[in-house]
Design an enzyme around this catalytic site. Structure first.
Site, PDB file in Angstrom:
ATOM      1  N   HIS A  68       0.807  -1.219   0.000  1.00 28.42           N
ATOM      2  CA  HIS A  68       0.000   0.000   0.000  1.00 28.42           C
ATOM      3  C   HIS A  68       0.839   1.268   0.000  1.00 28.42           C
ATOM      4  O   HIS A  68       0.386   2.312  -0.458  1.00 28.42           O
ATOM      5  CB  HIS A  68      -0.990  -0.035   1.167  1.00 28.42           C
ATOM      6  CG  HIS A  68      -2.140  -0.959   0.911  1.00 28.42           C
ATOM      7  ND1 HIS A  68      -3.445  -0.627   1.152  1.00 28.42           N
ATOM      8  CD2 HIS A  68      -2.166  -2.212   0.399  1.00 28.42           C
ATOM      9  CE1 HIS A  68      -4.234  -1.641   0.804  1.00 28.42           C
ATOM     10  NE2 HIS A  68      -3.484  -2.624   0.354  1.00 28.42           N
ATOM     11  N   VAL A  72       1.239   3.795  -4.189  1.00 23.84           N
ATOM     12  CA  VAL A  72       0.812   5.193  -4.279  1.00 23.84           C
ATOM     13  C   VAL A  72       2.047   6.104  -4.358  1.00 23.84           C
ATOM     14  O   VAL A  72       2.773   6.241  -3.401  1.00 23.84           O
ATOM     15  CB  VAL A  72      -0.055   5.588  -3.056  1.00 23.84           C
ATOM     16  CG1 VAL A  72      -0.672   6.961  -3.258  1.00 23.84           C
ATOM     17  CG2 VAL A  72      -1.140   4.545  -2.820  1.00 23.84           C
ATOM     18  N   GLU A  91      -3.483   9.207   3.093  1.00 25.61           N
ATOM     19  CA  GLU A  91      -3.690   7.840   2.607  1.00 25.61           C
ATOM     20  C   GLU A  91      -4.328   6.955   3.677  1.00 25.61           C
ATOM     21  O   GLU A  91      -5.078   6.038   3.364  1.00 25.61           O
ATOM     22  CB  GLU A  91      -2.345   7.238   2.154  1.00 25.61           C
ATOM     23  CG  GLU A  91      -1.842   7.843   0.854  1.00 25.61           C
ATOM     24  CD  GLU A  91      -0.437   7.391   0.473  1.00 25.61           C
ATOM     25  OE1 GLU A  91      -0.097   6.220   0.697  1.00 25.61           O
ATOM     26  OE2 GLU A  91       0.317   8.230  -0.065  1.00 25.61           O
ATOM     27  N   PRO A 163      -6.129  -1.283  -5.632  1.00 22.77           N
ATOM     28  CA  PRO A 163      -7.240  -2.072  -6.169  1.00 22.77           C
ATOM     29  C   PRO A 163      -8.232  -2.483  -5.079  1.00 22.77           C
ATOM     30  O   PRO A 163      -7.822  -3.010  -4.049  1.00 22.77           O
ATOM     31  CB  PRO A 163      -6.533  -3.313  -6.736  1.00 22.77           C
ATOM     32  CG  PRO A 163      -5.286  -3.438  -5.926  1.00 22.77           C
ATOM     33  CD  PRO A 163      -4.869  -2.049  -5.567  1.00 22.77           C
ATOM     34  N   ASP A 274       2.569 -19.610   2.790  1.00 25.77           N
ATOM     35  CA  ASP A 274       2.917 -20.732   1.918  1.00 25.77           C
ATOM     36  C   ASP A 274       1.952 -20.735   0.729  1.00 25.77           C
ATOM     37  O   ASP A 274       1.285 -19.740   0.470  1.00 25.77           O
ATOM     38  CB  ASP A 274       2.865 -22.059   2.702  1.00 25.77           C
ATOM     39  CG  ASP A 274       1.475 -22.340   3.263  1.00 25.77           C
ATOM     40  OD1 ASP A 274       0.512 -21.637   2.883  1.00 25.77           O
ATOM     41  OD2 ASP A 274       1.344 -23.266   4.085  1.00 25.77           O
TER      42      ASP A 274
END
Ligand code: HEM
Ligand SMILES: *[C@@H]1O[C@H](CO)[C@@H](O)[C@H](O)[C@H]1NC(C)=O
Ligand SMILES: *[C@@H]1O[C@H](CO)[C@@H](O)[C@H](O)[C@H]1NC(C)=O
Ligand SMILES: *[C@@H]1O[C@H](CO)[C@@H](O)[C@H](O)[C@H]1NC(C)=O
Ligand SMILES: *[C@@H]1O[C@H](CO)[C@@H](O)[C@H](O)[C@H]1NC(C)=O
Ligand SMILES: *[C@@H]1O[C@H](CO)[C@@H](O)[C@H](O)[C@H]1NC(C)=O
Ligand SMILES: *[C@@H]1O[C@H](CO)[C@@H](O)[C@H](O)[C@H]1NC(C)=O
Length: 309
Positions: A68, A72, A91, A163, A274
């Site tokens: 994140h 940006v 943000e 997204p 994993d």
């Protein structure tokens, strides 16, 4: 159908991704004040290990924080800012940043290392160390440092480029392409959803048959029940659930018809980074539409990426 994505493949792609954001010039020792010199990489590693031991949740948070921050305007630490220069929202206030954590740890490490190491570098190093620990040493990669901290931060910018979980495959692919990431990297990096948690608001669409993309009916039913229970347990209308069905109790997995073949479901394997996300995805037992979209894109190509062995 046995489908695996090897830890090696994850490591390679994570490496590629981070190299893309790499800066230059690596301060090895930092002056954190009081005349004490700290080895930068060592200090971050120790702090991250200690934090995860105290609160296992923090590992996943650090991995997501990297994504994140970097998405940006680059890896510039802007996700950490509490105030924008213009006094507007940052943000941190973005809808797509719901549940973001790990800020206190980054602050504490910064406090130890002082001005010679940027917050942006600490985010990168901390995510690397968290990845190593969560994957039990299977995912190891080098990073360079020398990034500068940015001062720009806005909620609108973050929501414009991060997204949301409701994206379809075309949108996901375009979003990653916009950051020069390939389809394979999209599939591989989404494997991070093997760890951590999500709020109901991030997967509510999957519980409502009017909006749900294909999801195992048994898993959907078990999840809907569990969420109702968790509203009471967590005392909120927007409770969290583990991203990975592997991390749910046996009764839940039984009720969901989870096929654990090839997946370590022992207590010790809970929270391990994993390939179990891919096993769950191929059974339509993942939380987000964006997860499911990877296997069911219109060409089937992303689904094939999950079959990398
Ligand atoms: C492909 C597009 C992606 C979408 C749509 C997406 C979406 C989300 C959402 C909605 C959550 C839950 C937030 C909440 O409700 O609290 C989440 C959690 C998480 N995501 Fe993603 N994500 C994506 C890619 C990635 C990538 C590339 C990474 C890192 C490599 C990542 C790592 C994580 C982790 C570790 C968590 C759990 C965080 C925690 O437990 O604190 N995600 N993601
Ligand atoms: C579970 O998955 C394994 C391997 O993916 C498969 O061989 C087996 O038939 C599956 N079991 C059931 C009950 O579907
Ligand atoms: C994906 O979503 C976009 C925006 O809503 C839409 O225009 C497009 O048709 C969708 N693509 C597919 C393959 O469903
Ligand atoms: C993606 O790569 C192109 C070509 O190398 C470059 O011009 C562009 O700035 C890159 N995009 C991002 C977001 O870094
Ligand atoms: C959604 O559809 C499934 C399968 O058809 C069904 O079993 C389930 O009861 C439905 N859920 C809701 C909330 O209507
Ligand atoms: C889950 O299923 C297994 C195998 O069918 C069974 O042995 C076990 O008792 C079940 N446990 C729970 C808590 O439902
Ligand atoms: C997508 O899902 C639908 C319904 O589950 C299935 O019929 C179709 O074959 C899938 N397509 C691909 C490319 O996997």
């Amino acid at each position: 159908m046995v489908i695996k994505l090897s830890a090696g493949a994850i490591a390679v792609s994570v490496c590629l991704s981070l190299a893309f954001f790499a800066g230059h010039g690596q301060p090895v020792l930092a002056d954190g004040g009081g005349g004490k010199k700290h080895d930068v990489a060592d200090t971050v590693k120790k702090e991250v290990a200690m934090s995860i031991k105290k609160n296992p949740r923090i590992g996943a948070a650090l991995v997501r924080l990297l994504f994140h921050d970097c998405w940006v305007h680059g890896c510039d630490g802007s996700v950490l800012l509490d105030k924008a220069p213009d006094g507007g929202s940052t943000e941190k206030d973005a809808t797509n940043n719901i549940g973001l954590e790990g800020f206190d740890l980054i602050d504490r490490i910064k406090g130890k290392l002082g001005e010679s190491v940027s917050c942006a570098d600490i985010v990168v190093l901390a995510a690397r160390d968290a990845t190593f620990i969560l994957s039990r040493g299977n995912i190891a990669y080098d990073v360079t440092t020398g990034r500068k901290d940015g001062v720009r931060s806005s909620a609108a910018a973050a929501d414009a480029v991060l997204p949301p979980s409701t994206f379809n495959f075309t949108q996901l692919k375009a979003n990653f392409a916009g950051r020069n990431f390939t389809q394979t990297e999209l599939v591989v990096l989404s494997g991070a959803h093997a760890v951590g948690v999500a709020h109901l608001s991030s997967f509510r669409d999957r519980l409502d048959n009017a909006t749900a993309t294909p999801i195992s009916a048994r898993y959907q039913r078990a999840l809907a029940e569990h969420v109702e229970e968790q509203k009471g347990v967590q005392g909120t209308p927007d409770p969290t659930e583990p991203n990975n069905i592997r991390d749910m109790e046996l009764a839940f997995r039984n009720a969901s018809g989870h096929n654990a073949s090839g997946v370590d479901t022992s207590r010790a394997a809970r929270g391990v980074l994993d390939n179990s996300y891919y096993h769950a995805n191929l059974q339509n037992k993942v939380l987000f539409r964006s997860d499911w979209e990877l296997r069911n894109d219109t060409t089937g190509a992303a689904g094939r990426d999950m079959r990398v062995c």
